[in-house]
Design an enzyme around this catalytic site. Structure first.
Site, PDB file in Angstrom:
ATOM      1  N   HIS A  26       0.841  -1.209   0.000  1.00 35.20           N
ATOM      2  CA  HIS A  26       0.000   0.000   0.000  1.00 35.20           C
ATOM      3  C   HIS A  26       0.873   1.255   0.000  1.00 35.20           C
ATOM      4  CE1 HIS A  26      -3.543   2.406   1.600  1.00 35.20           C
ATOM      5  NE2 HIS A  26      -2.522   3.145   2.028  1.00 35.20           N
ATOM      6  N   GLU A  27       1.840   1.308   0.913  1.00 30.43           N
ATOM      7  CA  GLU A  27       2.692   2.497   0.997  1.00 30.43           C
ATOM      8  C   GLU A  27       3.569   2.639  -0.245  1.00 30.43           C
ATOM      9  OE1 GLU A  27       1.867   4.585   3.060  1.00 30.43           O
ATOM     10  OE2 GLU A  27       0.734   3.327   4.444  1.00 30.43           O
TER      11      GLU A  27
ATOM     12  N   HIS B 180       1.654   4.179  -3.025  1.00 33.50           N
ATOM     13  CA  HIS B 180       1.416   5.617  -2.901  1.00 33.50           C
ATOM     14  C   HIS B 180       2.429   6.426  -3.705  1.00 33.50           C
ATOM     15  CE1 HIS B 180      -2.038   6.083  -0.493  1.00 33.50           C
ATOM     16  NE2 HIS B 180      -1.538   5.629   0.641  1.00 33.50           N
TER      17      HIS B 180
ATOM     18  N   ASP C 161      -4.734   0.536  -1.801  1.00 29.97           N
ATOM     19  CA  ASP C 161      -5.237  -0.699  -1.198  1.00 29.97           C
ATOM     20  C   ASP C 161      -5.181  -1.857  -2.192  1.00 29.97           C
ATOM     21  OD1 ASP C 161      -5.776   0.310   1.337  1.00 29.97           O
ATOM     22  OD2 ASP C 161      -7.847   0.822   0.870  1.00 29.97           O
TER      23      ASP C 161
END
Length: 680
Positions: A519-520, A523, A584
């Site tokens: 997820h990170e 980003h 996500d």
């Protein structure tokens, strides 16, 4: 305006007449398994509602305590961390020879905070010096200088926000940052929307303002008049502010100016006096995030009577400081911000507030105590290895994309290869030795701590960027990506069972923490993060065709999530949540591929009736188990850039054919989208 994307925010939920969270310190962190069979609801078909299948049992066993705004796996672990830290702070607060500097600082702060007798005795007295200075104002020029003092004393939301930030165009340097602010409600739309809920909240807010002015000694008619003045000013500021959706575009909030240009933009405000009182260098560049807001400030600062601004400043002083004052002030603050806005039924115990404030104001000192007792080198190494494996999965996917051109791929790989993984805690602990802390002065400790941090931030202006710095403390149960530092950051607090369970096999760990890592990482390449290059500079490194292809794929996710209901008739605002929704899905896809890669050739077997793939997906879902209050769901739908947890699970697996294969789902079932969305 730092661009950081968090994994999750505090979630909230509903129940009545329930016991409060356990109210005793923990000498050791309890163990919860990384895949909890008791959290399942086997009466639900996984292909119909995977979230309920994975979390229905957890929801039944974990009703929301009345002193919490919500309850989920994250908040439960955060509470356990706090109760463990509570025990550490009790020990640190006991006067004895041989206390370390970290123990002395955190212990003395905690001891002062827990001395509620002294806090009650002080009443509103800690505000009197600044209230007197506000009352004595005779010119707008004096008010501008006093505003700097208020900001440095922890009242940083008054009128606007000012601090330091990395330059979007040159991430190696720190410049000043001036941003819209000045509101007491969570979002500008609370002042402007005509719906029944917004009208109710505005009425409650006016009553709350009047209540606090009454506690300051105003007669009721004067307090009501003051509330009307504050609401009028804040409504004007709200109208001049960008929406949260508009602020998701970095270019909308990047307007670097010299101080001379700033003065020309709003000459009625004494910027020279304010910036000098804030110790900002005279040659410092300032990013004015919202020039239209500053132009509106010019109009209203000049046109409204000084008496109105004095009322406004008094309000923002007491509003910011109420939690640290005697019980009538703290209760009023709770009743509105927690009760009205989030539906919380009971104030949290004093110890929980004190632990949170120690963590906020002395996070690195507290972090030393936490890491020493709760985080092993082996856990750090295993989490780091997982992070590198998932980075490798993203590299492979970028290289194999059929919709991205070679030039954009090369820039994307360069960005990915320069990304830094920060796991556990910073390499160097922050030094608080210049901060005065006293065991008999809680409010003074808060004011000095907030001022100490504000001055530290302002002192960065004109200096090189510290690329080792963290913005989360080690006990925090959360994670984030920093677009300008190009780092992913996982504090020790999130690397605890059940989120990361070293005693568990790889499948649920990759499903849970692995999906968080992915997820990170994603980003860095979502609709917002993709606008920054490998050095963290705001630069368009995409071809026009590639950008359009990305937008088309992201639009698929936005259309999917905009159809989900949050509560009542409120739908997800996909324009606000798009970056998190993309992350996500990307995180789960990357974690699954990395897990498959690291376990290739291993003889994985069925455990507890679940195949390895099923264990991966259950682990992925169980981080999100939660109960949620309708009041908070409404608030978060307006202010939070994350979708509700249910949709963060079901919305993801419905786009993953691997999930359908794992649970033998059939076309037409809710967890199988006929045309899955796919970005990375």
């Amino acid at each position: 305006m730092p661009v950081r994307r968090l994994l999750v925010v505090a979630i909230t939920a509903a129940s009545l007449g329930l016991p409060a969270v356990a109210d005793e310190p923990l000498q050791a962190l309890p163990y919860s398994p990384g895949l909890d069979l008791a959290s399942l609801d086997r009466g639900v078909n996984a292909c119909e509602d995977f979230y309920r299948f994975s979390c229905g049992g957890w929801q039944q066993k974990n009703p929301i305590p009345p002193d919490q705004s919500g309850w989920d796996v994250y908040s439960k672990l955060q509470d356990e961390n706090r109760r463990f830290v509570w025990a550490l702070l009790q020990d640190a607060a006991a006067p004895r020879d041989g206390r370390s500097l970290a123990e002395q600082q955190t212990g003395d702060y905690f001891a002062a905070c827990m001395d509620d007798v002294a806090v009650e005795r002080a009443g509103a007295a800690p505000l009197r010096p600044l209230l007197a200075r506000i009352d004595a104002l005779s010119t707008r020029r004096d008010a501008a200088v006093l505003l700097a003092t208020l900001h440095l004393a922890g009242n940083d939301g008054a009128l606007f926000r000012f601090g330091s930030e990395q330059d979007f165009a040159d991430s190696s340097r720190v410049i000043g940052g001036l941003d819209a602010g000045g509101l007491g409600l969570p979002d500008r739309d609370h002042y402007l929307k005509p719906d029944r809920e917004s009208v109710r909240i505005r009425a409650a807010y006016r009553a709350h303002i009047a209540r606090l002015f009454t506690l300051l000694g105003e007669a009721k008619p004067a307090a009501n008049a003051a509330a009307r003045t504050v609401m009028a000013i804040e409504t004007l500021l709200a109208r001049a502010s960008l929406t949260r959706e508009e602020r998701r575009s970095p270019r909308r909030i990047y307007h670097p100016m010299t101080q001379a240009q700033l003065r020309r933009l709003a000459p009625a405000f004494d910027w020279r006096g304010y910036l000098a009182a804030s110790a900002v260098p005279a040659d410092a560049v300032v990013n004015v995030a919202e020039p239209a807001f500053v132009r509106a400030l010019q109009t209203h600062w000049r046109s409204r009577p000084l008496a109105d601004w004095k009322t406004y400043l008094r309000w923002h002083l007491v509003n910011a400081q109420a939690p640290y004052l005697s019980a009538p002030f703290a209760r009023a603050d709770f009743d509105f911000h927690a009760g009205v806005l989030r539906g919380v039924q009971r104030m949290p115990p004093r110890w929980r507030q004190c632990v949170s404030w120690v963590d906020r104001d002395l996070g690195d000192a507290l972090g030393q105590l936490f890491v020493e007792r709760a985080f092993t080198p082996q856990t750090q190494q295993r989490a780091a290895a997982m992070s590198l494996a998932i980075q490798g999965a993203l590299r492979s996917r970028i290289q194999s994309l059929d919709w991205m051109s070679g030039s954009t791929k090369r820039a994307a790989i360069a960005k990915l290869d320069t990304l830094i993984h920060k796991v556990g805690y910073p390499p160097t602990w922050r030094d608080y030795r210049g901060l005065e802390l006293r065991r008999d002065d809680f409010h003074g400790n808060v004011e000095r701590s907030l001022g100490f941090e504000a001055r530290r931030q302002l002192a960065k202006i004109g200096q090189p960027v510290d690329r080792d710095e963290w913005v989360m403390t080690p006990p925090t149960v959360n994670a984030y990506y920093d677009a300008q530092l190009n780092t992913i950051n996982f504090p020790a607090g999130i690397l605890q069972p059940p989120l990361f369970d070293p005693s568990m096999d790889d499948a649920p760990n990759y499903g849970n923490t692995g999906a968080t890592i992915g997820h990170e990482l994603t980003h860095g390449f979502d609709d917002e993060g993709r606008q920054f290059d490998a050095q963290g500079n705001l630069r368009d490194w995409w071809t026009r065709k590639d950008a359009a292809e990305f937008g088309r794929r992201a639009a698929c996710i936005a259309k999917q999530y905009s159809g989900y209901t949050v509560v009542g008739d409120v739908k997800i605002n996909a324009a606000l949540t798009l970056g998190e929704d993309v992350a996500d899905l990307g995180g789960a896809v990357l974690a699954y591929e990395a897990w498959k890669s690291v376990t290739a050739g291993q003889a994985l077997t069925v455990r507890d009736g679940f195949t390895p793939d099923q264990r991966f997906f259950v682990g992925m879902a169980q981080w999100a188990c939660s109960n949620e209050r309708p009041e908070t769901l409404r608030l978060l739908a307006m202010t939070d850039n994350h979708s509700p947890n249910r949709h963060r699970v079901n919305g993801v697996v419905a786009n993953m054919p691997a999930f359908a294969r794992a649970f033998s789902c059939k076309p037409g079932q809710p967890m199988v989208r006929p045309r899955p969305c796919k970005v990375w």
